[in-house]
Scaffold this motif. Structure first.
Motif, PDB file in Angstrom:
ATOM      1  N   TRP A   1      72.470  22.018 111.844  1.00  0.00           N
ATOM      2  CA  TRP A   1      71.425  21.725 112.818  1.00  0.00           C
ATOM      3  C   TRP A   1      70.125  22.301 112.292  1.00  0.00           C
ATOM      4  O   TRP A   1      70.120  23.235 111.489  1.00  0.00           O
ATOM      5  CB  TRP A   1      71.754  22.359 114.163  1.00  0.00           C
TER       6      TRP A   1
ATOM      7  N   VAL B   1      67.930  15.636 119.028  1.00  0.00           N
ATOM      8  CA  VAL B   1      68.770  16.105 120.117  1.00  0.00           C
ATOM      9  C   VAL B   1      67.950  16.563 121.317  1.00  0.00           C
ATOM     10  O   VAL B   1      68.207  16.157 122.434  1.00  0.00           O
ATOM     11  CB  VAL B   1      69.686  17.266 119.648  1.00  0.00           C
TER      12      VAL B   1
ATOM     13  N   VAL C   1      73.034  21.518 124.198  1.00  0.00           N
ATOM     14  CA  VAL C   1      72.601  20.533 123.202  1.00  0.00           C
ATOM     15  C   VAL C   1      73.747  19.824 122.489  1.00  0.00           C
ATOM     16  O   VAL C   1      73.517  18.845 121.788  1.00  0.00           O
ATOM     17  CB  VAL C   1      71.625  21.124 122.157  1.00  0.00           C
ATOM     18  N   ARG C   2      74.946  20.254 122.645  1.00  0.00           N
ATOM     19  CA  ARG C   2      76.079  19.587 121.978  1.00  0.00           C
ATOM     20  C   ARG C   2      76.360  18.247 122.579  1.00  0.00           C
ATOM     21  O   ARG C   2      76.220  17.904 123.645  1.00  0.00           O
ATOM     22  CB  ARG C   2      77.315  20.455 122.063  1.00  0.00           C
TER      23      ARG C   2
ATOM     24  N   ASP D   1      74.650  31.014 123.706  1.00  0.00           N
ATOM     25  CA  ASP D   1      75.764  30.251 124.274  1.00  0.00           C
ATOM     26  C   ASP D   1      75.254  29.136 125.186  1.00  0.00           C
ATOM     27  O   ASP D   1      75.778  28.023 125.146  1.00  0.00           O
ATOM     28  CB  ASP D   1      76.722  31.163 125.049  1.00  0.00           C
TER      29      ASP D   1
ATOM     30  N   ARG E   1      73.735  26.277 122.946  1.00  0.00           N
ATOM     31  CA  ARG E   1      74.771  25.502 122.242  1.00  0.00           C
ATOM     32  C   ARG E   1      75.560  24.631 123.191  1.00  0.00           C
ATOM     33  O   ARG E   1      75.931  23.506 122.862  1.00  0.00           O
ATOM     34  CB  ARG E   1      75.687  26.442 121.465  1.00  0.00           C
ATOM     35  N   ARG E   2      75.822  25.134 124.389  1.00  0.00           N
ATOM     36  CA  ARG E   2      76.560  24.367 125.392  1.00  0.00           C
ATOM     37  C   ARG E   2      75.768  23.125 125.834  1.00  0.00           C
ATOM     38  O   ARG E   2      76.318  22.039 125.974  1.00  0.00           O
ATOM     39  CB  ARG E   2      76.854  25.275 126.591  1.00  0.00           C
TER      40      ARG E   2
ATOM     41  N   HIS F   1      66.515  16.911 127.167  1.00  0.00           N
ATOM     42  CA  HIS F   1      67.710  16.569 126.391  1.00  0.00           C
ATOM     43  C   HIS F   1      68.563  15.588 127.181  1.00  0.00           C
ATOM     44  O   HIS F   1      68.892  15.851 128.346  1.00  0.00           O
ATOM     45  CB  HIS F   1      68.500  17.841 126.090  1.00  0.00           C
TER      46      HIS F   1
ATOM     47  N   LEU G   1      71.109  28.062 116.163  1.00  0.00           N
ATOM     48  CA  LEU G   1      71.734  26.756 115.987  1.00  0.00           C
ATOM     49  C   LEU G   1      72.906  26.818 115.014  1.00  0.00           C
ATOM     50  O   LEU G   1      72.893  27.587 114.057  1.00  0.00           O
ATOM     51  CB  LEU G   1      70.709  25.741 115.491  1.00  0.00           C
ATOM     52  N   PRO G   2      73.903  25.959 115.267  1.00  0.00           N
ATOM     53  CA  PRO G   2      75.057  25.928 114.354  1.00  0.00           C
ATOM     54  C   PRO G   2      74.683  25.355 112.991  1.00  0.00           C
ATOM     55  O   PRO G   2      73.640  24.711 112.836  1.00  0.00           O
ATOM     56  CB  PRO G   2      76.051  24.996 115.061  1.00  0.00           C
TER      57      PRO G   2
ATOM     58  N   GLY H   1      70.336  17.602 115.427  1.00  0.00           N
ATOM     59  CA  GLY H   1      71.707  17.818 114.999  1.00  0.00           C
ATOM     60  C   GLY H   1      72.053  16.837 113.905  1.00  0.00           C
ATOM     61  O   GLY H   1      71.212  16.050 113.471  1.00  0.00           O
TER      62      GLY H   1
END
Length: 145
Positions: A44, A81, A144-145, A138, A141-142, A102, A40-41, A76
């Protein structure tokens, strides 16, 4: 015994084997959830959700007690999220399934590895379950954003 089909049709499966599979499933879930946390970024986080009960047919058949399985919430900066919830261990064509919910969508994360092998996590939208792709940082992240 290497596949679910082998397992459910074998006459040599016993309660000890079923318990070992359940323990392995719980461990794979823990590793998957830890890996997601690492992916996670910044800003998060993951939180353990309410556990779900696993008591599938093979467990009942061999008198194996029900087990609590972990769930995972991904949050997030704006709040909740996504939620990951294990749905089944014994599935045809796979070695366990986890649903990711989600934004009103449901994704099926399936371990395609053989029993007791290193996981091979693949994912697809529920309505397009045959269109699998690797479950990666990748991809997560794509989505859940």
């Amino acid at each position: 015994m290497s596949t679910v089909l082998d397992e459910v049709t074998s006459e040599t499966v016993d309660a000890a084997h079923i318990r070992r599979r359940v323990d392995d499933w719980k461990e794979r879930l823990s590793r998957l959830f830890a890996m997601i946390g690492d992916w996670l970024p910044e800003g998060w986080e993951t939180r353990q959700g309410a556990p779900v009960i696993l008591h599938e047919e093979l467990m009942r058949k061999f008198g194996v007690e029900a087990r609590r399985m972990p769930t995972l919430d991904i949050r997030g900066p704006a709040g909740h999220v996504a939620r990951l919830e294990p749905r089944a261990l014994w599935i045809i064509g796979g070695n366990g399934r986890v649903d990711l919910k989600h934004c009103g969508l449901r994704y099926l994360i399936v371990d395609l590895a053989e029993n007791f092998e290193a996981p091979d996590w693949q994912v697809a939208r529920a309505e397009r379950r045959c269109e699998r792709e690797a479950f990666t940082r990748d991809w997560l992240r794509r989505v859940v954003r």
